[in-house]
Design a protein around this motif. Structure first.
Motif, PDB file in Angstrom:
ATOM      1  N   SER A  13      20.706  16.067  46.296  1.00  0.00           N
ATOM      2  CA  SER A  13      20.496  16.035  44.839  1.00  0.00           C
ATOM      3  C   SER A  13      19.035  15.725  44.512  1.00  0.00           C
ATOM      4  O   SER A  13      18.283  15.235  45.358  1.00  0.00           O
ATOM      5  N   GLU A  14      18.655  16.007  43.277  1.00  0.00           N
ATOM      6  CA  GLU A  14      17.295  15.699  42.820  1.00  0.00           C
ATOM      7  C   GLU A  14      17.038  14.199  42.903  1.00  0.00           C
ATOM      8  O   GLU A  14      15.945  13.766  43.251  1.00  0.00           O
ATOM      9  N   THR A  15      18.059  13.396  42.584  1.00  0.00           N
ATOM     10  CA  THR A  15      17.925  11.936  42.633  1.00  0.00           C
ATOM     11  C   THR A  15      17.670  11.464  44.062  1.00  0.00           C
ATOM     12  O   THR A  15      16.794  10.630  44.297  1.00  0.00           O
ATOM     13  N   GLU A  16      18.428  12.012  45.028  1.00  0.00           N
ATOM     14  CA  GLU A  16      18.227  11.640  46.436  1.00  0.00           C
ATOM     15  C   GLU A  16      16.831  12.034  46.912  1.00  0.00           C
ATOM     16  O   GLU A  16      16.174  11.276  47.628  1.00  0.00           O
ATOM     17  N   LEU A  17      16.393  13.224  46.516  1.00  0.00           N
ATOM     18  CA  LEU A  17      15.061  13.690  46.911  1.00  0.00           C
ATOM     19  C   LEU A  17      13.975  12.789  46.322  1.00  0.00           C
ATOM     20  O   LEU A  17      13.023  12.429  46.997  1.00  0.00           O
ATOM     21  N   LYS A  18      14.151  12.403  45.063  1.00  0.00           N
ATOM     22  CA  LYS A  18      13.172  11.521  44.412  1.00  0.00           C
ATOM     23  C   LYS A  18      13.119  10.164  45.123  1.00  0.00           C
ATOM     24  O   LYS A  18      12.035   9.623  45.356  1.00  0.00           O
ATOM     25  N   GLU A  19      14.285   9.619  45.501  1.00  0.00           N
ATOM     26  CA  GLU A  19      14.330   8.344  46.226  1.00  0.00           C
ATOM     27  C   GLU A  19      13.625   8.465  47.577  1.00  0.00           C
ATOM     28  O   GLU A  19      12.906   7.557  47.992  1.00  0.00           O
ATOM     29  N   LEU A  20      13.822   9.596  48.245  1.00  0.00           N
ATOM     30  CA  LEU A  20      13.182   9.844  49.534  1.00  0.00           C
ATOM     31  C   LEU A  20      11.659   9.880  49.387  1.00  0.00           C
ATOM     32  O   LEU A  20      10.926   9.296  50.185  1.00  0.00           O
ATOM     33  N   LEU A  21      11.182  10.540  48.346  1.00  0.00           N
ATOM     34  CA  LEU A  21       9.738  10.668  48.120  1.00  0.00           C
ATOM     35  C   LEU A  21       9.107   9.390  47.571  1.00  0.00           C
ATOM     36  O   LEU A  21       7.911   9.166  47.757  1.00  0.00           O
ATOM     37  N   ASN A  22       9.889   8.562  46.894  1.00  0.00           N
ATOM     38  CA  ASN A  22       9.372   7.306  46.341  1.00  0.00           C
ATOM     39  C   ASN A  22       8.878   6.360  47.423  1.00  0.00           C
ATOM     40  O   ASN A  22       8.111   5.432  47.138  1.00  0.00           O
ATOM     41  N   GLN A  23       9.284   6.570  48.677  1.00  0.00           N
ATOM     42  CA  GLN A  23       8.786   5.750  49.786  1.00  0.00           C
ATOM     43  C   GLN A  23       7.274   5.912  49.950  1.00  0.00           C
ATOM     44  O   GLN A  23       6.603   5.041  50.488  1.00  0.00           O
ATOM     45  N   PHE A  24       6.755   7.049  49.496  1.00  0.00           N
ATOM     46  CA  PHE A  24       5.350   7.383  49.714  1.00  0.00           C
ATOM     47  C   PHE A  24       4.499   7.186  48.466  1.00  0.00           C
ATOM     48  O   PHE A  24       3.288   7.291  48.527  1.00  0.00           O
ATOM     49  N   ALA A  57       3.225  12.096  51.999  1.00  0.00           N
ATOM     50  CA  ALA A  57       4.612  12.579  51.947  1.00  0.00           C
ATOM     51  C   ALA A  57       4.742  13.910  52.684  1.00  0.00           C
ATOM     52  O   ALA A  57       5.705  14.114  53.433  1.00  0.00           O
ATOM     53  N   ILE A  58       3.774  14.802  52.502  1.00  0.00           N
ATOM     54  CA  ILE A  58       3.790  16.096  53.202  1.00  0.00           C
ATOM     55  C   ILE A  58       3.758  15.877  54.708  1.00  0.00           C
ATOM     56  O   ILE A  58       4.545  16.462  55.457  1.00  0.00           O
ATOM     57  N   ALA A  59       2.845  15.009  55.163  1.00  0.00           N
ATOM     58  CA  ALA A  59       2.711  14.748  56.601  1.00  0.00           C
ATOM     59  C   ALA A  59       3.989  14.156  57.193  1.00  0.00           C
ATOM     60  O   ALA A  59       4.378  14.495  58.316  1.00  0.00           O
ATOM     61  N   ALA A  60       4.662  13.309  56.425  1.00  0.00           N
ATOM     62  CA  ALA A  60       5.851  12.629  56.941  1.00  0.00           C
ATOM     63  C   ALA A  60       7.117  13.487  56.849  1.00  0.00           C
ATOM     64  O   ALA A  60       7.978  13.405  57.730  1.00  0.00           O
ATOM     65  N   LEU A  61       7.235  14.294  55.805  1.00  0.00           N
ATOM     66  CA  LEU A  61       8.509  14.981  55.563  1.00  0.00           C
ATOM     67  C   LEU A  61       8.530  16.465  55.909  1.00  0.00           C
ATOM     68  O   LEU A  61       9.612  17.036  56.051  1.00  0.00           O
ATOM     69  N   ASN A  62       7.378  17.099  56.043  1.00  0.00           N
ATOM     70  CA  ASN A  62       7.374  18.526  56.369  1.00  0.00           C
ATOM     71  C   ASN A  62       7.984  18.729  57.757  1.00  0.00           C
ATOM     72  O   ASN A  62       7.523  18.174  58.734  1.00  0.00           O
TER      73      ASN A  62
END
Length: 110
Positions: A13-24, A57-62
């Motif tokens: 979900s968009e919410t899960e993705l936002k939570e994942l990206l909020n780490q960065f 975030a790109i370096a960590a999640l790509n």
């Protein structure tokens, strides 16, 4: 900085993705594209105000696997532009059948 995300699992979900990206860092918006029926297309855009946080975030999640899919996260490019920033279009060649060309181009009568 605007980011492009592809190969997004449909159940993320968009919410899960936002939570994942909020780490960065701070995330301004997450928009996952859908079709007319509301089904996810598997790609979207994310906006992060700080470029350094977005690059982290790109370096960590790509290439990271989420729900069995390796997501692709990169900096978004403007539509219709190449990586050099110039709009690239092929030019068309028009052939004329008049006396200026003798009605003959490349040995062919037109």
């Amino acid at each position: 900085m605007k980011l492009f995300i592809a190969n997004v699992p449909h159940k993320l979900s968009e919410t899960e993705l936002k939570e994942l990206l909020n780490q960065f860092g701070q995330v301004d918006s997450v928009m996952l594209k859908t079709d007319e029926e509301g089904k996810r297309k598997g790609w979207g855009f994310v906006e992060m105000p700080a470029s350094e946080q977005a690059k982290t975030a790109i370096a960590a999640l790509n290439g990271k696997e989420i729900y069995g899919r390796k997501i692709a996260l990169s900096e978004s490019e403007e539509r219709g532009k190449s990586s050099s920033g110039n709009i690239q279009r092929q030019r068309r060649e028009y052939r004329r059948n008049d006396q200026a060309y003798g009605g003959d181009i490349d040995g062919n009568k037109w």
